[in-house]
Design an enzyme around this catalytic site. Structure first.
Site, short mmCIF file in Angstrom:
data_model
loop_
_atom_site.label_atom_id
_atom_site.label_comp_id
_atom_site.label_asym_id
_atom_site.label_seq_id
_atom_site.Cartn_x
_atom_site.Cartn_y
_atom_site.Cartn_z
N HIS A 1 0.87 -1.19 0.00
CA HIS A 1 0.00 0.00 0.00
C HIS A 1 0.91 1.24 0.00
O HIS A 1 1.68 1.44 -0.94
CB HIS A 1 -0.91 -0.11 1.24
CG HIS A 1 -2.00 0.92 1.34
ND1 HIS A 1 -2.39 1.72 0.30
CD2 HIS A 1 -2.80 1.29 2.39
CE1 HIS A 1 -3.37 2.52 0.69
NE2 HIS A 1 -3.63 2.28 1.96
N HIS B 1 -2.72 -2.26 -9.63
CA HIS B 1 -3.65 -1.68 -8.67
C HIS B 1 -4.89 -2.56 -8.60
O HIS B 1 -5.32 -3.08 -9.63
CB HIS B 1 -4.04 -0.25 -9.10
CG HIS B 1 -4.62 0.55 -7.99
ND1 HIS B 1 -5.94 0.48 -7.64
CD2 HIS B 1 -4.04 1.42 -7.12
CE1 HIS B 1 -6.15 1.27 -6.61
NE2 HIS B 1 -5.02 1.85 -6.27
N ASP C 1 2.33 5.68 -7.04
CA ASP C 1 3.61 5.60 -6.35
C ASP C 1 4.80 5.44 -7.27
O ASP C 1 5.94 5.54 -6.84
CB ASP C 1 3.59 4.44 -5.35
CG ASP C 1 2.78 4.81 -4.13
OD1 ASP C 1 2.76 6.01 -3.80
OD2 ASP C 1 2.19 3.92 -3.52
N1 ACO Z 1 4.52 -6.80 -10.80
C1 ACO Z 1 4.40 -8.00 -11.41
N2 ACO Z 1 3.28 -8.73 -11.41
C2 ACO Z 1 2.22 -8.22 -10.78
C3 ACO Z 1 2.25 -6.97 -10.14
C4 ACO Z 1 3.44 -6.24 -10.17
N3 ACO Z 1 3.56 -5.05 -9.57
N4 ACO Z 1 1.04 -6.71 -9.60
C5 ACO Z 1 0.26 -7.76 -9.89
N5 ACO Z 1 0.97 -8.68 -10.61
C6 ACO Z 1 0.48 -9.92 -11.18
C7 ACO Z 1 0.31 -11.01 -10.12
O1 ACO Z 1 1.47 -11.80 -9.99
C8 ACO Z 1 -0.87 -11.76 -10.64
O2 ACO Z 1 -0.42 -12.58 -11.70
P1 ACO Z 1 -1.08 -14.06 -11.91
O3 ACO Z 1 -2.49 -13.81 -12.29
O4 ACO Z 1 -0.26 -14.68 -12.98
O5 ACO Z 1 -0.95 -14.75 -10.58
C9 ACO Z 1 -1.77 -10.69 -11.27
O6 ACO Z 1 -0.85 -9.65 -11.67
C10 ACO Z 1 -2.81 -10.12 -10.31
O7 ACO Z 1 -2.15 -9.72 -9.11
P2 ACO Z 1 -2.86 -9.66 -7.70
O8 ACO Z 1 -1.83 -9.67 -6.62
O9 ACO Z 1 -3.93 -10.73 -7.63
O10 ACO Z 1 -3.58 -8.25 -7.79
P3 ACO Z 1 -4.18 -7.43 -6.57
O11 ACO Z 1 -5.24 -6.58 -7.14
O12 ACO Z 1 -4.52 -8.32 -5.44
O13 ACO Z 1 -2.93 -6.55 -6.09
C11 ACO Z 1 -1.41 -4.77 -5.78
C12 ACO Z 1 -2.81 -5.18 -6.27
C13 ACO Z 1 -1.21 -5.22 -4.32
C14 ACO Z 1 -1.33 -3.23 -5.81
C15 ACO Z 1 -0.34 -5.39 -6.71
O14 ACO Z 1 -0.53 -4.96 -8.04
C16 ACO Z 1 1.10 -5.08 -6.25
O15 ACO Z 1 1.62 -5.81 -5.39
N6 ACO Z 1 1.74 -4.01 -6.83
C17 ACO Z 1 3.06 -3.62 -6.41
C18 ACO Z 1 3.00 -2.80 -5.11
C19 ACO Z 1 2.42 -1.43 -5.35
O16 ACO Z 1 2.80 -0.70 -6.25
N7 ACO Z 1 1.50 -1.03 -4.44
C20 ACO Z 1 0.91 0.31 -4.46
C21 ACO Z 1 -0.53 0.27 -4.83
S1 ACO Z 1 -1.15 1.90 -4.99
C22 ACO Z 1 -1.37 2.42 -3.42
O17 ACO Z 1 -1.55 1.70 -2.49
C23 ACO Z 1 -1.32 3.84 -3.22
#
Ligand code: ACO
Length: 423
Positions: free
Chosen positions: A263, A302, A358
């Site tokens: 987050h 996201h 971010d």
């Molecule tokens: N890099 C690579 N792969 C990713 C990323 C990423 N940043 N984010 C998601 N994926 C992939 C996952 O591995 C998954 O792949 P799969 O279907 O083959 O298993 C798919 O995309 C879906 O990912 P989830 O984790 O199920 O998506 P969710 O909606 O639960 O997660 C989150 C959202 C936590 C923001 C995620 O995208 C992440 O971890 N991003 C990186 C951290 C980040 O930037 N957080 C800030 C968010 S904005 C904020 O809070 C202000």
């Protein structure tokens, strides 16, 4: 009913038709037919836990509005304090309302000397500023015991003012403590962000803390971070607040939710990732590693935005203004290359992973002179107004205490075995 779903309980043959309202169905309607059947929905992917009139978000279209106003327009024309007022009161203030609001916030920026000398000075010398902030916000509740009267509108107003006003002071204090610099008192003649920059950096000459361009850029970043619907920390605020705890303690819990790298902690992780990549020619290998499951591309993806995060677009413009003053952040080229590679890669496009707010905010903060471990603190300052807007809305809605169901997957009943008889 034109817009409805029909559910049949195959055990009894009973049927119920539930209207689809605003794109969803009510669990209360569902429970009329199936009171014993609940939903299994970890992460609340398909569950709306509240109704809210504060932020509107369309993740597919890349739209974000506060109280109906597009984020782009607010970022261009408004100020963070005006946006905080809007979030809390539902309307933009007129000149008189704004002046009172600005005055009240400005004159509540001081923190009690005991808070700083006895409490904050007690942290270990290398304490993370965000850990200090979480605890300090909770500690504020001990200075304002009357804040427990959450249904007294006057007390609620002053708790809200104090929290929004004291966040930058606490934030600056955590930073100065972590680098061994003496505390700087607030200056009531300065605007919200100019005062914060001064409290953070005076008298460091290598940081342009008194440059109005940086104060305005920070104000825009604060507008962009002020609210964002039911994210993890805001949900925490509502969940903790639903037990009718005081707003300082609830804000501390929300800050704790923000701290995590999934987050608000992501902005710090983005810079660490860019430093680890080191140079443009390493970008392809890094992306390959991410695709093979080694970590994630920080600042990408996201839960709601499946298109470009509108805040990320605005931030790119703000970055240019800041870099014109501070000089270009050398990590920017790596970030731009990383974005280009990811946006042209099937792995990211098929999962609809785009830069989020971010991805670029950290580059700006770093160029301004903020150390990495303060980035999430910079997120907590403006998000406080969003948390409090949701807390106020929740109390006015007289919502129930948050208490979800669970799917029990443990042992069935078994007999206690004395220790000397265990295998
Ligand atoms: N890099 C690579 N792969 C990713 C990323 C990423 N940043 N984010 C998601 N994926 C992939 C996952 O591995 C998954 O792949 P799969 O279907 O083959 O298993 C798919 O995309 C879906 O990912 P989830 O984790 O199920 O998506 P969710 O909606 O639960 O997660 C989150 C959202 C936590 C923001 C995620 O995208 C992440 O971890 N991003 C990186 C951290 C980040 O930037 N957080 C800030 C968010 S904005 C904020 O809070 C202000």
């Amino acid at each position: 009913m034109a817009e409805s779903v029909t559910i049949t309980d195959n055990r009894t043959g009973n049927t119920i038709e539930i209207p689809i309202q605003n794109g969803g169905v009510s669990a209360a309607e569902w429970a009329k037919l199936l009171p014993d059947i609940w939903f299994y929905d970890p992460g609340f992917m398909q569950t709306a836990a509240c109704s809210s009139a504060i932020s509107y978000l369309d993740g597919d279209a890349g739209i974000l509005r506060y109280r109906g106003y597009p984020i782009e327009e607010l970022a261009e024309r408004s100020t963070y304090l005006e946006v905080a007022y809007l979030l809390l009161h539902g309307e933009l203030p007129d000149a008189e309302q704004y002046e009172r609001w600005r005055h009240d916030i400005t004159y509540h920026t001081f923190i009690h000397e005991n808070m700083r000398k006895r409490f904050m000075d007690g942290f270990h010398y290398d304490a993370h500023p965000m850990g200090m902030l979480v605890s300090s916000v909770a500690a504020l509740s001990t200075f304002y015991d009357e804040a427990k009267n959450i249904f007294d509108k006057d007390i609620r107003y002053w708790s809200t003012v104090r929290l929004i006003a004291k966040m930058p002071t606490i934030a600056a204090c955590t930073y100065r403590f972590s680098v061994g610099m003496p505390f700087v008192y607030t200056d009531n003649n300065l605007g919200f962000t100019a005062n914060f920059l001064r409290m953070m950096f005076e008298p460091r000459e290598e940081v342009a803390w008194d440059n109005p361009v940086l104060a305005r850029a920070l104000d825009i970043l604060f507008i962009l971070h002020a609210d964002h619907e039911q994210n993890c920390s805001t949900t925490t605020m509502r969940v903790v607040g639903s037990s009718h705890t005081d707003p300082y303690t609830a804000c501390a819990a929300a800050s704790a939710g923000l701290y995590g790298p999934r987050h608000g902690g992501a902005n710090e992780q983005v810079i660490r990732m860019l430093m680890e990549i080191g140079s443009i020619d390493q970008v392809d290998d890094f992306v390959k590693a991410v695709k093979s499951g080694k970590g994630r591309l920080q600042g990408f993806g996201h839960r709601v935005y499946k298109n470009y995060d509108p805040r990320a677009k605005i931030i790119k413009q703000t970055a240019d203004d800041v870099f014109a003053v501070t000089g270009r952040n050398p990590l920017l080229d790596i970030a731009l290359k990383l974005e280009e590679v990811a946006l042209n890669d099937e792995y990211f496009t098929s999962r609809r992973l785009y830069p989020n707010v971010d991805f670029y905010s950290g580059l700006i903060y770093q160029a301004m002179g903020f150390p990495l471990n303060v980035f999430t603190v910079l997120f907590a300052i403006p998000r406080t107004s969003g948390w409090l807007a949701h807390w106020t809305e929740m109390l006015d809605q007289d919502s129930k205490i948050a208490r979800p169901r669970q799917l029990y997957i443990g042992e069935p009943e078994r007999k206690y075995v004395p220790m000397d008889q265990r295998d």
